[in-house]
Design an enzyme around this catalytic site. Structure first.
Site, short mmCIF file in Angstrom:
data_model
loop_
_atom_site.label_atom_id
_atom_site.label_comp_id
_atom_site.label_asym_id
_atom_site.label_seq_id
_atom_site.Cartn_x
_atom_site.Cartn_y
_atom_site.Cartn_z
N GLY A 55 0.33 -4.85 9.82
CA GLY A 55 0.95 -3.94 9.99
C GLY A 55 1.31 -2.82 9.66
N ALA B 167 -1.92 0.83 6.40
CA ALA B 167 -1.50 -0.15 7.76
C ALA B 167 -2.22 -1.14 6.49
CB ALA B 167 -2.13 0.43 8.83
N ASP B 168 -2.10 -2.16 7.71
CA ASP B 168 -2.75 -3.72 7.47
C ASP B 168 -3.29 -4.90 8.41
OD1 ASP B 168 -4.23 -4.41 4.60
OD2 ASP B 168 -3.75 -5.97 5.19
N THR B 169 -4.38 -4.85 9.11
CA THR B 169 -5.19 -5.74 9.78
C THR B 169 -5.19 -7.25 9.51
OG1 THR B 169 -5.76 -3.98 11.08
CG2 THR B 169 -6.13 -6.25 12.22
N LYS C 62 0.88 -0.98 0.23
CA LYS C 62 -0.25 0.13 0.04
C LYS C 62 1.31 1.46 -0.23
CE LYS C 62 -3.63 -2.23 2.27
NZ LYS C 62 -4.98 -1.70 3.34
#
Length: 188
Positions: free
Chosen positions: A103, A66-68, A51
């Site tokens: 992240g 961010a990524d969850t 991203k």
């Protein structure tokens, strides 16, 4: 310096705003596919980095992405595609401890920092009626693991957490604060 949030998540925007940051929201459309067998911590770092790399930035900009994911063991539970999948996910989490990984990538024109944060979440044993009532709200469909800690299911279904509450919402703001301050100091 302009801080760019490369995410369309209203929860991430809310967390950043409430933490006192000024930023511009510019979601990216990065590839969110994952290689088979990837561990949850590696998955969120890979996705947040994609991203950030997809963001268009000017020289002085700093991008935050961010990524969850929710993981039951090493099995990643993404966003459910329908009611059946949402029910299956929530049923599998019921009465168990699972992990939420986020992240985060911080990137400027010169450098990049990537890290991940893990929070363990214990659900009490949910009944089928409770799961179906939550699914009927429509809330599960845009969330990893089919739930939001800040919603009804979080209030009544979560017995405890070990780690950052805000990580479960989608942005580990305390760790981000430390990392971002250090990152910005290094740019000066």
């Amino acid at each position: 310096m302009k801080l760019i949030l490369a995410s369309g998540s209203p929860r991430r925007s809310e967390i950043l705003k409430n933490a006192g940051y000024e930023f511009v929201v510019k979601p990216t459309s990065a590839d969110e596919s994952l290689p088979g067998g990837i561990l949850p911590e590696d998955a969120v770092k890979l996705l947040s980095e994609r991203k950030a790399d997809a963001a268009e930035i000017e020289c002085s900009d700093v991008v935050l992405s961010a990524d969850t994911v929710v993981a039951l063991g090493d099995r990643i539970l993404g966003k459910p595609s329908d009611k059946t999948e949402a029910f299956s996910m929530l049923r599998s989490l019921s009465g168990k401890t699972h992990s939420v990984y986020t992240g985060v990538t911080i990137k400027s024109a010169e450098k990049k920092r990537v890290f991940a944060v893990k929070t363990d979440v214990l659900f009490y044993p949910l009944t089928d009626d409770e799961i179906n009532a939550y699914i009927a709200t429509g809330e599960p469909f845009d969330k990893a693991g089919a739930y939001g800690i800040q919603e009804w299911i979080g209030y009544v279904g979560i017995e405890g957490i070990e780690g950052s509450f805000y990580n479960v919402m989608g942005l580990p703001v305390q760790r981000l604060y430390c990392e971002l301050e250090s990152f910005l100091d290094e740019l000066e």
